[in-house]
Design a protein around this motif. Sequence first.
Motif, PDB file in Angstrom:
ATOM      1  N   ALA A  82       0.809  -1.062   0.064  1.00  0.00           N
ATOM      2  CA  ALA A  82       0.055   0.033  -0.058  1.00  0.00           C
ATOM      3  C   ALA A  82       0.752   1.172   0.104  1.00  0.00           C
ATOM      4  N   VAL A  83       0.393   2.232  -0.455  1.00  0.00           N
ATOM      5  CA  VAL A  83       1.054   3.678  -0.548  1.00  0.00           C
ATOM      6  C   VAL A  83       0.336   4.577   0.283  1.00  0.00           C
ATOM      7  N   LEU A  84       0.926   5.165   1.494  1.00  0.00           N
ATOM      8  CA  LEU A  84       0.065   6.360   2.279  1.00  0.00           C
ATOM      9  C   LEU A  84       0.614   7.509   1.677  1.00  0.00           C
ATOM     10  N   VAL A  85      -0.336   8.204   0.833  1.00  0.00           N
ATOM     11  CA  VAL A  85      -0.059   9.513   0.450  1.00  0.00           C
ATOM     12  C   VAL A  85      -0.286  10.767   1.330  1.00  0.00           C
ATOM     13  N   ALA A 100      -3.611   8.949  -7.376  1.00  0.00           N
ATOM     14  CA  ALA A 100      -4.015   7.761  -6.666  1.00  0.00           C
ATOM     15  C   ALA A 100      -4.470   6.678  -7.666  1.00  0.00           C
ATOM     16  N   GLU A 101      -5.173   6.884  -8.619  1.00  0.00           N
ATOM     17  CA  GLU A 101      -5.683   6.092  -9.626  1.00  0.00           C
ATOM     18  C   GLU A 101      -4.364   5.344 -10.305  1.00  0.00           C
ATOM     19  N   MET A 108      -0.867  -0.991  -6.541  1.00  0.00           N
ATOM     20  CA  MET A 108      -0.646  -0.763  -5.294  1.00  0.00           C
ATOM     21  C   MET A 108      -1.995  -0.294  -4.630  1.00  0.00           C
ATOM     22  N   ALA A 109      -2.368  -0.582  -3.425  1.00  0.00           N
ATOM     23  CA  ALA A 109      -3.357   0.064  -2.701  1.00  0.00           C
ATOM     24  C   ALA A 109      -2.956   1.231  -2.238  1.00  0.00           C
ATOM     25  N   VAL A 110      -3.897   2.311  -2.127  1.00  0.00           N
ATOM     26  CA  VAL A 110      -3.603   3.859  -1.626  1.00  0.00           C
ATOM     27  C   VAL A 110      -4.497   4.237  -0.525  1.00  0.00           C
ATOM     28  N   LEU A 111      -3.996   4.799   0.339  1.00  0.00           N
ATOM     29  CA  LEU A 111      -4.627   5.499   1.322  1.00  0.00           C
ATOM     30  C   LEU A 111      -4.413   7.176   1.288  1.00  0.00           C
ATOM     31  N   LEU A 112      -5.228   7.853   0.735  1.00  0.00           N
ATOM     32  CA  LEU A 112      -5.539   9.189   0.191  1.00  0.00           C
ATOM     33  C   LEU A 112      -5.736  10.015   1.471  1.00  0.00           C
TER      34      LEU A 112
END
Length: 276
Positions: A82-85, A100-101, A108-112
Amino acid sequence: MISPTRRRLARSLLVVLVIGVVAVGMLGALQRQLIYFPDAGPVRPAGDAIEGARDVTLRTADGLELSAWFIPATGTEDTAMAVLVAPGNGGNRAGRARFAEELSGRGMAVLLMDYRGYGGNPGAPSEDGLAADADAAVDALAHLGYPPHQTIYFGESLGSAVVAALQARRPPAGVVLRSPFTELADVGAHHYPWLPVRALLRDQFRLLDHLAGSEVPVTIIYGDRDSVVPPMLSARVADAAPSLVERVVLHADHNEPVMFGSRVAAAVERMARSVG
């Protein structure tokens, strides 16, 4: 006896001094309004902005509930990461939807996340507050199945300092810093060389201090024409990073589309696949 000319000069100098003292005092009192530029308006539901995304709530240690978006991985080759943005100091999460898209499409999953005071969230931003918000984001990702060792921290501009501090508290698999600076005072002194910036700042964001001695792999990305964060400051961060994996220099200014686009996402993907 003092001549009339000298009296007038003395009065003029006194007026200038008083104006200067008042201006510095006002800047000290209003400095956070010069650092943080949130779009505090409401944000539409995650699923309306990004297909498959969902709204999540970040619960901070000081009792705030902050809205964020979670976007599952959609690429054909899931990285299991995952990526924490952590965004910069302006706008809100809706402005990072396309980025994020792009990350999601690369597996990768993303937490925006949005900080306090941004995107309809309660509270007012500060250095300590943003740190608490980032901790809450890590907790939320762990609950979603992505503990820190399966997470890349991505920080944009001011967010680069947020995640540099975060990685020292909660070490992740890797860190990607976009447009980082050595410390906020260095940015302020560049833009306002006539002001005692270092003496005035309450929120220091000393990025290099947090990065020093870190064993977490780091990628540094910056634009060679950046008019907000001087490229030389980003270069100094890259030079000093103990575990530098990659330095990506783009021919761009701070907020040009390329700085939110595929080349930045590709660097995040390379980091994710190298540590995954």
